[in-house]
Design a protein around this motif. Structure first.
Motif, short mmCIF file in Angstrom:
data_model
loop_
_atom_site.label_atom_id
_atom_site.label_comp_id
_atom_site.label_asym_id
_atom_site.label_seq_id
_atom_site.Cartn_x
_atom_site.Cartn_y
_atom_site.Cartn_z
N LEU A 24 -35.34 58.02 21.39
CA LEU A 24 -34.81 59.04 20.50
C LEU A 24 -34.87 58.53 19.07
CD1 LEU A 24 -33.22 61.70 20.01
CD2 LEU A 24 -31.13 60.35 20.31
N ILE A 25 -35.45 59.33 18.18
CA ILE A 25 -35.55 58.97 16.77
C ILE A 25 -34.50 59.78 16.01
CG2 ILE A 25 -37.03 58.93 14.73
CD1 ILE A 25 -39.41 58.78 16.70
N LYS A 26 -33.55 59.09 15.43
CA LYS A 26 -32.48 59.78 14.72
C LYS A 26 -32.95 60.21 13.33
CE LYS A 26 -28.71 57.37 17.06
NZ LYS A 26 -27.54 56.50 16.89
N GLU A 27 -32.45 61.35 12.91
CA GLU A 27 -32.81 61.88 11.60
C GLU A 27 -31.71 61.48 10.60
OE1 GLU A 27 -33.82 66.15 9.44
OE2 GLU A 27 -33.41 66.05 11.59
N ASP A 28 -32.09 60.67 9.61
CA ASP A 28 -31.13 60.22 8.59
C ASP A 28 -31.03 61.26 7.48
OD1 ASP A 28 -30.51 57.83 9.83
OD2 ASP A 28 -32.28 56.84 8.99
N LYS A 29 -29.81 61.61 7.11
CA LYS A 29 -29.58 62.58 6.04
C LYS A 29 -28.92 61.87 4.85
CE LYS A 29 -29.12 66.54 9.14
NZ LYS A 29 -28.25 67.64 9.59
N GLU A 32 -27.35 65.07 -1.47
CA GLU A 32 -28.16 65.48 -2.62
C GLU A 32 -27.62 64.82 -3.90
OE1 GLU A 32 -29.71 69.59 -4.77
OE2 GLU A 32 -28.49 69.66 -2.95
N GLY A 33 -28.52 64.25 -4.66
CA GLY A 33 -28.15 63.61 -5.92
C GLY A 33 -27.67 62.19 -5.79
N ALA A 34 -27.54 61.69 -4.54
CA ALA A 34 -27.05 60.33 -4.33
C ALA A 34 -28.18 59.33 -4.58
CB ALA A 34 -26.51 60.16 -2.93
N THR A 35 -27.79 58.14 -5.04
CA THR A 35 -28.77 57.07 -5.25
C THR A 35 -29.10 56.43 -3.90
OG1 THR A 35 -27.82 56.66 -7.42
CG2 THR A 35 -29.25 54.95 -6.51
N VAL A 36 -30.40 56.37 -3.58
CA VAL A 36 -30.83 55.85 -2.27
C VAL A 36 -31.51 54.50 -2.49
CG1 VAL A 36 -32.20 56.28 -0.22
CG2 VAL A 36 -31.21 58.21 -1.48
N PRO A 37 -31.03 53.45 -1.82
CA PRO A 37 -31.68 52.14 -1.93
C PRO A 37 -33.10 52.18 -1.38
CG PRO A 37 -29.49 51.94 -0.96
CD PRO A 37 -29.80 53.38 -1.02
N GLU A 38 -33.93 51.25 -1.86
CA GLU A 38 -35.33 51.21 -1.43
C GLU A 38 -35.46 50.97 0.07
OE1 GLU A 38 -38.07 51.84 -3.15
OE2 GLU A 38 -36.81 52.41 -4.84
N ALA A 39 -34.58 50.13 0.61
CA ALA A 39 -34.65 49.83 2.05
C ALA A 39 -34.38 51.09 2.87
CB ALA A 39 -33.64 48.75 2.41
N VAL A 40 -33.41 51.91 2.42
CA VAL A 40 -33.10 53.15 3.14
C VAL A 40 -34.24 54.14 3.02
CG1 VAL A 40 -31.49 55.10 3.26
CG2 VAL A 40 -30.63 52.80 2.81
N LYS A 41 -34.88 54.18 1.82
CA LYS A 41 -36.03 55.06 1.63
C LYS A 41 -37.16 54.69 2.60
CE LYS A 41 -35.54 56.36 -3.26
NZ LYS A 41 -36.14 56.24 -4.61
N LYS A 43 -36.83 53.15 5.42
CA LYS A 43 -36.42 53.49 6.80
C LYS A 43 -36.59 54.98 7.07
CE LYS A 43 -32.45 53.11 9.92
NZ LYS A 43 -32.37 54.52 10.25
N ILE A 44 -36.23 55.82 6.10
CA ILE A 44 -36.37 57.27 6.26
C ILE A 44 -37.85 57.65 6.41
CG2 ILE A 44 -36.08 59.48 5.08
CD1 ILE A 44 -33.49 58.33 3.86
N ALA A 45 -38.70 57.02 5.57
CA ALA A 45 -40.15 57.30 5.64
C ALA A 45 -40.72 56.86 6.99
CB ALA A 45 -40.87 56.58 4.50
N ARG A 46 -40.26 55.67 7.45
CA ARG A 46 -40.74 55.18 8.75
C ARG A 46 -40.32 56.10 9.88
NH1 ARG A 46 -37.45 50.44 11.00
NH2 ARG A 46 -36.21 52.28 11.54
#
Length: 272
Positions: A24-29, A32-41, A43-46
Motif C-alpha cells: 500500500l502506497i500512502k498519499e502524503d498531503k 497549502e502555503g506551508a514550507t515543505v522540506p526538500e526531503a519531504v518533497k 518522498k512525495i515525488a517518489r
C-alpha cells in the motif's frame, strides 16, 4: 552491461508485480502555503511515481489475466472436441471392422499410472533405487509415466512392489484436481490457482489445469516437464483393502501387484 541488463529488468518487473499485489502506497498531503522540506518533497515525488507504476502494473496484470482466462476457455473447448472426435473415431472403426468380419486392434496405450503398494521394509537395493528414480518413495504414492521400453524394463524390476495400468481421462482429471500438487522451488504447493502452473510451465504453453490434464493424458511433447512439475500423488489405502499383496494380479489365486491394465481405474477410485 548488456549481459547484466536482462536480469535487472526481470527483477524490476517482478518487484513491480509484487508491489502491485501487496504493498500500500500512502498519499502524503501537505497544507497549502506551508514550507515543505526538500526531503519531504523527494518522498512525495517518489510516492507519486510508485503509485503511478502500481496503477499501471495492476492494469497490465488484470488485462493479462483476462486474456489468459479467455484463451484457456477456448483451449478447453478445443480439448473437449478433440476427445469427442477421438472416441467417435474409435467407435466408427470398431463398427466397420465388425461389419466387414474383421478384428479391430485397439490402439496401444501411451500412459501408465503406477502406484506403490509395498512399504520400505525388506526391499533390496536395486528395486529401492528404481522406485527412487520413479519418485515412488512412499507407500501409496502414484505417478504418471510414459509407456516406452526403458520404463517397462524398470517396471519389471519393481513388479512385486507396485501395481499399474492404463488410466482413463476421467481418472486423470480427478487425480489432478483432487490430489494434484505442484513442485515450486522444491516445495509442495497446492494447485489453487492457474497462475502457479503458468509461472512454472508457461514457456511450454501450459497455462492452466486443463492444459496440464491434456498434456498428461495425451502424452504430449512436454509430458516430461508436466509430469515432473506434478508432485507424486499421495493416495489413501483402498476402501475394502487389498486382496493379497504377496501375489500377482494375474495369478490364478489372485493378488495385487503387477499390471492391471484398465482395472487400475477401479482400484484408484477406491484410493481417492
Amino acid at each position: 552491461l548488456a549481459q547484466g541488463s536482462r536480469p535487472i529488468q526481470n527483477i524490476t518487473h517482478l518487484c513491480k508485480e509484487a508491489m502491485a499485489e501487496r504493498y500500500l502506497i500512502k498519499e502524503d498531503k501537505v497544507a497549502e502555503g506551508a514550507t515543505v522540506p526538500e526531503a519531504v518533497k523527494a518522498k512525495i515525488a517518489r510516492d507519486a511515481k510508485l503509485a503511478e507504476e502500481k496503477a499501471t502494473a495492476l492494469k497490465e496484470k488484470t488485462k493479462l489475466r483476462a486474456e489468459q482466462r479467455v484463451a484457456l476457455k477456448k483451449r478447453t473447448i478445443k480439448y473437449e472436441k478433440e476427445y469427442r472426435n477421438k472416441d467417435a473415431q474409435l467407435i466408427r472403426m470398431r463398427r466397420q471392422a465388425k461389419q466387414n468380419g474383421n478384428f479391430f486392434v485397439e490402439p496401444e496405450p501411451k500412459l501408465l499410472f503406477v502406484v506403490r503398494i509395498i512399504g520400505i521394509m525388506k526391499v533390496s537395493p536395486k528395486p529401492r533405487k528404481v522406485m527412487q528414480l520413479l519418485r515412488l518413495r512412499q507407500l501409496h504414492n502414484g505417478v504418471f509415466l510414459k509407456v516406452n521400453k526403458p520404463i517397462l524394463n524398470m517396471l519389471k524390476i519393481i513388479n512385486p512392489y507396485v501395481t499399474y495400468g492404463y488410466p482413463t481421462r476421467k481418472l486423470v482429471k480427478e487425480l489432478i484436481y483432487k490430489r494434484g500438487y505442484g513442485k515450486v522451488n522444491k516445495q509442495r504447493i497446492p494447485l489453487v490457482d492457474n497462475e502457479i502452473i503458468s509461472n512454472a510451465l508457461g514457456e511450454k504453453g501450459i497455462h492452466g489445469m486443463e492444459d496440464l490434464i491434456h498434456e498428461i493424458y495425451t502424452v504430449g511433447p512436454h509430458f516430461k516437464e508436466a509430469s515432473n512439475f506434478l508432485w507424486p500423488l499421495k493416495l489413501n489405502s483402498p476402501r475394502g483393502g487389498f486382496r493379497c499383496k504377496r501375489h500377482g494380479f494375474h495369478e490364478i489365486r489372485g493378488g495385487d501387484w503387477g499390471n492391471r491394465q484398465e482395472l487400475i481405474n477401479k482400484l484408484v477410485e477406491r484410493m481417492l
